[in-house]
Design an enzyme around this catalytic site. Structure first.
Site, PDB file in Angstrom:
ATOM      1  CB  VAL A  67      -1.008   0.035   1.180  1.00  0.00           C
ATOM      2  CG1 VAL A  67      -1.993  -1.114   1.082  1.00  0.00           C
ATOM      3  CG2 VAL A  67      -0.305   0.075   2.527  1.00  0.00           C
ATOM      4  CG  ASN A  93      -6.668  -4.983   8.047  1.00  0.00           C
ATOM      5  OD1 ASN A  93      -6.958  -4.846   9.228  1.00  0.00           O
ATOM      6  ND2 ASN A  93      -5.764  -5.881   7.637  1.00  0.00           N
ATOM      7  CE1 TYR A 157      -0.354   1.670  14.157  1.00  0.00           C
ATOM      8  CE2 TYR A 157      -1.138   2.491  16.268  1.00  0.00           C
ATOM      9  CZ  TYR A 157      -1.238   1.595  15.215  1.00  0.00           C
ATOM     10  OH  TYR A 157      -2.236   0.633  15.226  1.00  0.00           O
ATOM     11  CB  ALA A 159       0.552  11.579  13.548  1.00  0.00           C
ATOM     12  CE  LYS A 161      -3.281   2.319  12.332  1.00  0.00           C
ATOM     13  NZ  LYS A 161      -3.930   1.543  11.255  1.00  0.00           N
ATOM     14  CB  ILE A 190      -7.285  -6.584  18.441  1.00  0.00           C
ATOM     15  CG1 ILE A 190      -8.278  -5.407  18.501  1.00  0.00           C
ATOM     16  CG2 ILE A 190      -7.900  -7.823  17.806  1.00  0.00           C
ATOM     17  CD1 ILE A 190      -9.517  -5.619  19.332  1.00  0.00           C
TER      18      ILE A 190
END
Ligand code: NAI
Length: 257
Positions: A67, A93, A157, A159, A161, A190
């Site tokens: 990606v 995802n 991370y 920033a 998200k 999770i």
């Protein structure tokens, strides 16, 4: 040969592990066909993941996907469309998590993170959007780190998200006239390869310890996030767009002790 089936087709990035694999398996059980992106640089075995889907009675077309690369994302969507002949859902995802204190935050580290966890979402949605019709749905995976909380040593991370719900809200408005919805999910803790990585995340011991702070008394399972994503792409949520759904066992609504 192109399929003439009217069963919906979902493109999923990061489908060979964790939440992505749980979602691909769930879709397989529910008759949704999957364009499954796996990242070749990671040690996941797409053959093993494909066996999961087949065991669930489903149909998935596995393709390499990075990606961080526009040509890779565009080729992924084009090949998926050529295989199935339609596209109904795109699930951004794929994500990486790296630990870096601000003193160690080189431009290269910052940009590498945003290139996957934020720009990667945009690239997937940009490639998918022209091919979607009324009733289609986009879902991106954010995180309570950034989506709700700050997290020390993870500013890049968080920033990325934190920006994901803003991207989704904007596309929800932009694509609504075409009957296309766009939402984010914000997972809590999770148990997946990402959170089990003790170097960059909590690791097994950290997860076990964190469980006691979660009102439901445990960390979440990948399939529990997957079912919320499947809800967000289904007709069950036909009037829900531009929202961010927190899936965290109650962690973020707990009164601090
Ligand atoms: P995971 O590490 O199993 O899944 C991430 C997937 O993304 C992997 O399959 C990996 O190969 C893929 N990927 C990494 N770089 C890529 C690239 N450049 N191009 C394409 N694919 C790439 O972990 P998990 O937990 O299933 O992660 C899924 C999403 O959930 C991620 O966006 C993650 O940040 C997010 N998340 C996870 C939480 C957790 O507690 N596990 C909490 C909040 C968010």
């Amino acid at each position: 040969m192109q399929s003439v089936s009217t069963r919906p087709v979902a493109a999923i990035s990061g489908a060979a592990s964790g939440i992505g694999l749980a979602l691909a398996t769930l879709y397989a059980q529910r008759g949704v066909r999957v364009i499954a992106g796996y990242y070749p640089a990671d040690p996941h075995d797409p053959a093993e993941a494909a066996a999961h889907i087949e065991a669930a009675g489903g149909e998935a077309h596995w393709l390499p996907l990075d990606v961080a690369s526009t040509p890779s994302v565009d080729a992924f969507i084009a090949a998926g469309l050529a295989h199935f002949g339609r596209l109904d859902y795109a699930i951004a995802n794929a994500g990486i998590l790296r630990r870096a204190a601000i003193e160690e935050m080189s431009d290269a580290r910052w940009e590498a993170m945003l290139n996957v966890d934020l720009s990667g979402v945009m690239r997937l949605f940009r490639a998918a959007a022209p091919h979607l019709g009324a009733g289609a749905s986009l879902v991106a995976v954010s995180s309570i780190a950034g989506g709700v909380y700050g997290w020390q040593d993870h500013a890049h991370y968080a920033a990325a998200k934190a920006a994901v719900p803003g991207l989704c809200r904007s596309l929800a408005v932009e694509l609504a006239a075409r009957g296309i919805r766009c939402n984010a999910v914000i997972p809590g803790l999770i148990e997946t390869p990402q959170s089990l990585d003790a170097e960059n995340s909590l690791g097994p011991a950290g997860l076990a310890q964190a469980a006691s702070a979660i009102p439901l008394g445990r960390v979440g399972r990948a399939d529990e996030v997957a079912r919320v994503i499947a809800f967000l792409t289904s007709e069950e949520s036909s009037y829900l767009t531009g929202q961010s759904v927190i899936v965290d066992g109650g962690l973020t609504v707990r009164w601090p002790e």
